[in-house]
Design an enzyme around this catalytic site. Structure first.
Site, mmCIF file in Angstrom:
data_model
loop_
_atom_site.group_PDB
_atom_site.id
_atom_site.type_symbol
_atom_site.label_atom_id
_atom_site.label_comp_id
_atom_site.label_asym_id
_atom_site.label_seq_id
_atom_site.Cartn_x
_atom_site.Cartn_y
_atom_site.Cartn_z
ATOM 1 N N GLY A 92 0.896 -1.261 -0.114
ATOM 2 C CA GLY A 92 0.022 -0.007 0.126
ATOM 3 C C GLY A 92 0.844 1.290 0.001
ATOM 4 O O GLY A 92 1.937 1.340 -0.564
ATOM 5 N N ILE A 93 0.371 2.426 0.599
ATOM 6 C CA ILE A 93 1.085 3.647 0.844
ATOM 7 C C ILE A 93 1.423 3.763 2.376
ATOM 8 O O ILE A 93 0.568 3.280 3.110
ATOM 9 C CB ILE A 93 0.329 4.733 0.153
ATOM 10 C CG1 ILE A 93 -0.875 5.008 0.938
ATOM 11 C CG2 ILE A 93 0.211 4.497 -1.122
ATOM 12 C CD1 ILE A 93 -1.553 6.233 0.507
ATOM 13 N N GLY A 94 2.329 4.584 2.525
ATOM 14 C CA GLY A 94 2.824 4.807 3.979
ATOM 15 C C GLY A 94 4.213 4.580 4.167
ATOM 16 O O GLY A 94 4.977 4.058 3.431
ATOM 17 N N GLY A 95 4.661 4.996 5.410
ATOM 18 C CA GLY A 95 6.105 4.786 5.725
ATOM 19 C C GLY A 95 6.757 3.420 5.541
ATOM 20 O O GLY A 95 7.792 3.375 5.164
ATOM 21 N N GLY A 124 -8.865 -5.055 1.681
ATOM 22 C CA GLY A 124 -8.550 -6.249 1.069
ATOM 23 C C GLY A 124 -7.502 -7.040 1.818
ATOM 24 O O GLY A 124 -6.816 -7.972 1.281
ATOM 25 N N GLU A 143 -4.484 -4.146 -4.625
ATOM 26 C CA GLU A 143 -5.336 -3.365 -4.399
ATOM 27 C C GLU A 143 -5.207 -1.970 -5.097
ATOM 28 O O GLU A 143 -6.097 -1.193 -5.574
ATOM 29 C CB GLU A 143 -5.972 -3.357 -2.875
ATOM 30 C CG GLU A 143 -7.058 -2.765 -2.755
ATOM 31 C CD GLU A 143 -7.461 -2.695 -1.089
ATOM 32 O OE1 GLU A 143 -7.424 -1.854 -0.586
ATOM 33 O OE2 GLU A 143 -7.536 -4.092 -0.558
#
Length: 476
Positions: free
Chosen positions: A232-235, A362, A257
């Site tokens: 996903g996104i993030g640190g 997901g 996803e």
């Protein structure tokens, strides 16, 4: 047929579009970067003239105007399929009643069947690109279950954003003007984007390093050359991406996803080629995108990518066909048996009520997809910080009311900043030993004592010294 003439006949203003809503209606405003915020704005202005309007959204990127105008929910009965940071205060106040639980891959089917079993969707407001010369609008950044919504809605209103990227798809990524009742042009609000990614925390870096360094007993890394990845996104995922670049990985594929800027970096560096995927070879596949304008520009009409509805991208049996599938998702808390909660705080929340923080999304879809992998090399990692606000995120047992997002029977690999453990196939006792190794050192003795109290460990049991084989990597 002259599609432009038909376009002009169906064109109405945002105020007129919001004016279509009547008392007792059930409407959809979309979600993620495709939320019809312009309709939300003008609908909120009608608060005093409406009653009992149900409003559905998902992946909420804004604190909606209807919620500000109607904080007690007397007029707008709002719910979400996945709560995000801007609306969490609503959940904190009202509890999980504002959430509709789901497995994300199942949502299109739910949409198509729910209206037949319970109630219709009166109006679907769908954010799209501009119309092409063939009379089609593209759903752009969010394919998800949008097509399913348009198929069952009594009225479909497309909200055109000129700066929405047109994204090529496998199927269900477009709607034709003949399927549309009204058209709105949104010239007020831009497509939501993320101008920059916050830097990772030290904990993010430690977890990412642990995941990259972890090895199975046969010496195989969790991520291999030729792996198909979902992040996903993030640190944390951004740090994993950085390490993938530094470690010289090759020929990765993307079946995910959500696609973000971290994945774009891997594509630009030539690390992602999608050359070894079994399905959609040569294409990065996703169901929604969220990131920078640079990402959106890359995705626009690019044959290297394909957007699909979520019942394809998140179908565990589709995921299972990808080679060396690797999935990374984040958890909120876990217990010694390996039960994972990623979405709802239990009765220990500050208000003493259940608190829906996000949603299943997901996460379980990809856990199952890796578990069912055809080549038996799928790896799903559930990562979490070991502490939060001075307490351990690893509990002896999940608190009352905590959601079990991933059952212990399906959990494969868990990672914290202290290590990585392979739980699949372990006894409850060995799972507890593994989780204690992953806990913050300040809480390990407490967890061991609690494990004995609640019967996970036999009386007077002492954890053996050293690192067991199922703890794939540990740092002290």
């Amino acid at each position: 047929m002259n599609y432009q003439q038909e376009y002009e006949k169906k064109l109405i203003s945002p105020e007129e579009a919001a004016g279509l809503v009547e008392n007792g209606m059930n409407i959809q405003l979309g979600g993620a970067a495709n939320t019809a915020l312009i309709i939300d704005k003008y609908l909120a202005m009608r608060k005093d003239e409406l009653e009992n309007v149900k409003v559905g959204t998902f992946i909420d990127l804004a604190n909606y105007e209807i919620l500000k105008a109607d904080p007690s929910g007397e007029v707008f009965e709002w719910w979400s399929g996945f709560l995000y940071r801007p609306v969490r205060s609503r959940s904190k106040e009202f509890g999980p009643c504002v959430f509709r639980p789901n497995l994300y891959h199942d949502v299109p089917r739910i949409v198509r069947e729910y209206v037949n079993l319970y109630e219709p969707i009166d109006i679907a407001y769908i954010v799209t690109t501009s119309m092409d010369k063939h009379g089609y609008f593209n759903f752009g950044l969010t394919c998800s279950h949008i097509k399913a919504i348009t198929e069952v809605a009594e009225k479909v209103v497309v909200v055109v954003k000129e700066n929405m990227p047109w994204i090529n798809g496998g199927y269900d990524e477009c709607i034709h003007i003949s399927e549309v009742d009204y058209i709105v042009e949104d010239r007020e609000l831009p497509v939501p984007f993320i101008p920059f990614t916050p830097p990772p925390s030290r904990e993010d870096e430690m977890i990412a390093e642990n995941i990259i360094n972890a090895e199975l007993k046969n010496g195989r890394k969790l991520i291999q050359n030729g792996s198909t990845i979902q992040v996903g996104i993030g640190g944390l995922p951004d740090t994993v991406v950085k390490l993938l670049k530094e470690c010289g990985y090759r020929n990765l594929g993307v079946h995910t996803e959500m696609i973000g800027d971290g994945t774009l970096e891997l594509i630009e560096e030539g690390i992602v080629t999608n050359s070894e995927k079994r399905l959609d070879r040569g294409k990065s596949v996703f169901t929604f995108a969220l990131g920078s304008l640079k990402l959106y520009d890359y995705l626009d009409k690019n044959p290297e990518v394909a957007t699909y509805p979520v019942d394809y991208t998140n179908d565990p049996f589709i995921i299972a066909q990808q080679p060396k599938m690797f999935s990374l998702n984040q958890a909120a808390e876990a217990d010694l048996m390996g039960q994972i909660n990623s979405e709802q705080m239990g009765l220990i929340s500050p208000t003493g009520k259940l608190y829906q923080v996000s949603g299943t999304g997901g996460q379980l879809d990809f856990v199952m997809g890796c578990l069912f992998s055809r080549d038996r090399q799928g790896i799903s990692v559930l990562a979490m910080y070991s502490t939060h606000n001075g307490t351990s995120r690893i509990k002896p047992i999940l608190p009352a009311g905590a959601a079990i997002t991933v059952p212990r029977s399906m959990v494969q690999v868990v990672a914290t900043e202290w290590g990585v453990a392979y739980l699949r196939g372990l006894t409850v006792k060995d799972r507890a030993i593994a989780m204690i190794h992953l806990a913050h050192p300040d809480y390990r003795d407490w967890l061991a004592n609690e494990a004995e109290k609640i019967g996970i460990f036999p009386p007077n049991y002492t954890i053996p010294a050293g690192k067991p084989d199922y703890v794939l990597y540990k740092r002290d």
